[in-house]
Scaffold this active site. Structure first.
Site, PDB file in Angstrom:
ATOM      1  N   HIS A 135       6.504  -0.716  13.418  1.00  0.00           N
ATOM      2  CA  HIS A 135       6.398  -0.511  11.972  1.00  0.00           C
ATOM      3  C   HIS A 135       5.211   0.405  11.676  1.00  0.00           C
ATOM      4  O   HIS A 135       4.189   0.351  12.372  1.00  0.00           O
ATOM      5  CB  HIS A 135       6.215  -1.862  11.277  1.00  0.00           C
ATOM      6  CG  HIS A 135       6.472  -1.814   9.812  1.00  0.00           C
ATOM      7  ND1 HIS A 135       5.511  -1.415   8.902  1.00  0.00           N
ATOM      8  CD2 HIS A 135       7.583  -2.093   9.089  1.00  0.00           C
ATOM      9  CE1 HIS A 135       6.027  -1.467   7.667  1.00  0.00           C
ATOM     10  NE2 HIS A 135       7.285  -1.871   7.770  1.00  0.00           N
ATOM     11  N   PHE A 182       9.834   2.260   1.076  1.00  0.00           N
ATOM     12  CA  PHE A 182       8.619   2.985   1.436  1.00  0.00           C
ATOM     13  C   PHE A 182       8.134   3.939   0.340  1.00  0.00           C
ATOM     14  O   PHE A 182       7.052   4.502   0.448  1.00  0.00           O
ATOM     15  CB  PHE A 182       8.770   3.761   2.757  1.00  0.00           C
ATOM     16  CG  PHE A 182       8.914   2.879   3.961  1.00  0.00           C
ATOM     17  CD1 PHE A 182       7.815   2.207   4.489  1.00  0.00           C
ATOM     18  CD2 PHE A 182      10.141   2.707   4.569  1.00  0.00           C
ATOM     19  CE1 PHE A 182       7.947   1.380   5.598  1.00  0.00           C
ATOM     20  CE2 PHE A 182      10.293   1.881   5.682  1.00  0.00           C
ATOM     21  CZ  PHE A 182       9.181   1.214   6.200  1.00  0.00           C
ATOM     22  N   ASP A 227      11.446  -5.311   1.805  1.00  0.00           N
ATOM     23  CA  ASP A 227      11.661  -5.607   0.386  1.00  0.00           C
ATOM     24  C   ASP A 227      10.768  -4.701  -0.444  1.00  0.00           C
ATOM     25  O   ASP A 227       9.893  -4.018   0.084  1.00  0.00           O
ATOM     26  CB  ASP A 227      11.450  -7.099   0.079  1.00  0.00           C
ATOM     27  CG  ASP A 227       9.991  -7.527   0.085  1.00  0.00           C
ATOM     28  OD1 ASP A 227       9.184  -6.914   0.822  1.00  0.00           O
ATOM     29  OD2 ASP A 227       9.662  -8.489  -0.622  1.00  0.00           O
ATOM     30  N   TYR A 257       7.968  -2.982  -2.976  1.00  0.00           N
ATOM     31  CA  TYR A 257       6.567  -3.209  -3.315  1.00  0.00           C
ATOM     32  C   TYR A 257       6.514  -4.154  -4.522  1.00  0.00           C
ATOM     33  O   TYR A 257       7.346  -4.079  -5.424  1.00  0.00           O
ATOM     34  CB  TYR A 257       5.878  -1.894  -3.656  1.00  0.00           C
ATOM     35  CG  TYR A 257       5.790  -0.911  -2.512  1.00  0.00           C
ATOM     36  CD1 TYR A 257       5.039  -1.183  -1.375  1.00  0.00           C
ATOM     37  CD2 TYR A 257       6.455   0.317  -2.579  1.00  0.00           C
ATOM     38  CE1 TYR A 257       4.953  -0.272  -0.336  1.00  0.00           C
ATOM     39  CE2 TYR A 257       6.371   1.234  -1.538  1.00  0.00           C
ATOM     40  CZ  TYR A 257       5.620   0.934  -0.415  1.00  0.00           C
ATOM     41  OH  TYR A 257       5.535   1.832   0.614  1.00  0.00           O
TER      42      TYR A 257
END
Length: 221
Positions: A187, A78, A65, A67
C-alpha cells in the site's frame, strides 16, 4: 430498484440493484446520511462510474473506503478535491509516478483526469461516516463492489488491475490473470511504503506498456 448511475453500468449491474441486499444497503445509507454527516456527498457516491463508463475502462485501482474528513472525498479512491492538501498515500503515488516518468508532482490531488481517461477509481466501500474510517465497511457495499470487479473481469479485455496493499490484493482471486494484467504492491500509505514494496514498483510504466501493446492509449498519469 433504480440507481442513478451511468447507463453502461446500469445495464450490467441492474441485477445487483434488484437483489434484496442492495435494497437493505440503500436503506441503511439513506438512514446514515439522514442521521449525520457522511462522505462523499450523496450525488457523488457513484462518481467513479459516471466519470468512467464501462466501455472505457482500461485500468482499475482499488481503494478501501472514502476519506472521512470534510471536503476530501468525492467518489474516487485516493482522490481529493482541488483545494485539499495531498493525502500521504496520494503523495507517495505521485512520487512513484515522478520516479518512473519524470513528471512533476501535481499541485492538485483531484484524479478526475485519470477517471476521464479510463481509470476506474473504485473504493470497495463507497460511503463512510464522518471521522470514522471503515464505519460503512460491513453494510453491504463490498458485495456490490465485488460484483463490479466481476463485471469488469467478464466484460472487458486487457484491463490493468492495480492492487495495492493486503486488502486490495485479496481481490486478485476474482480476476482472470490470463485475460487481464494484475499488478500487486504494498500500500502507498507511509507506514507500508516505508517498509518497502511500494517505491520502485514500476506499475505506471508497466501499465502503459501493456495498454500500448494491446492497442489502447496509455494513461497520462
Amino acid at each position: 430498484m433504480h440507481v442513478r448511475i451511468h447507463p453502461s453500468w446500469q445495464a450490467v449491474l441492474q441485477q445487483e440493484f434488484d437483489k434484496p441486499y442492495f435494497a437493505q444497503l440503500a436503506q441503511t445509507v439513506r438512514a446514515e446520511y439522514a442521521a449525520g454527516t457522511c462522505y462523499p456527498p450523496g450525488r457523488l457516491i457513484f462518481n467513479a462510474f459516471n466519470l468512467c463508463p464501462l466501455s472505457e475502462v482500461k485500468v482499475v485501482i482499488i481503494g478501501q473506503d472514502p476519506y472521512h474528513e470534510p471536503r476530501q472525498a468525492h467518489g474516487l479512491c485516493f482522490s481529493v478535491n482541488d483545494d485539499v492538501p495531498l493525502p500521504p498515500s496520494l503523495l507517495n503515488i505521485y512520487k512513484e509516478i515522478q520516479a518512473e516518468t519524470g513528471a512533476p508532482i501535481p499541485a492538485t490531488g483531484n484524479l478526475t483526469r485519470w477517471a476521464q481517461q479510463g481509470v476506474l477509481l473504485l473504493n470497495a466501500t463507497l460511503t463512510v461516516r464522518a471521522h470514522q474510517a471503515n464505519s460503512h465497511a460491513h453494510i453491504g457495499w463490498q458485495q456490490f463492489t465485488d460484483a463490479v470487479i466481476d463485471t469488469v473481469n467478464a466484460h472487458t479485455a486487457h484491463t490493468v488491475f492495480m492492487l495495492w496493499g493486503g486488502f486490495a490484493r485479496s481481490k486478485a482471486r476474482r480476476i482472470d490473470a490470463h485475460r487481464h494484467l494484475v499488478l500487486q504492491a504494498a500500500h502507498p500509505s507511509p507506514l507500508s511504503a516505508n517498509r518497502g514494496g511500494w517505491f520502485g514498483n514500476r506499475h505506471f510504466n508497466t501499465c502503459n506498456a501493456y495498454l500500448t501493446q494491446h492497442g489502447k492509449a496509455p494513461i497520462q498519469w
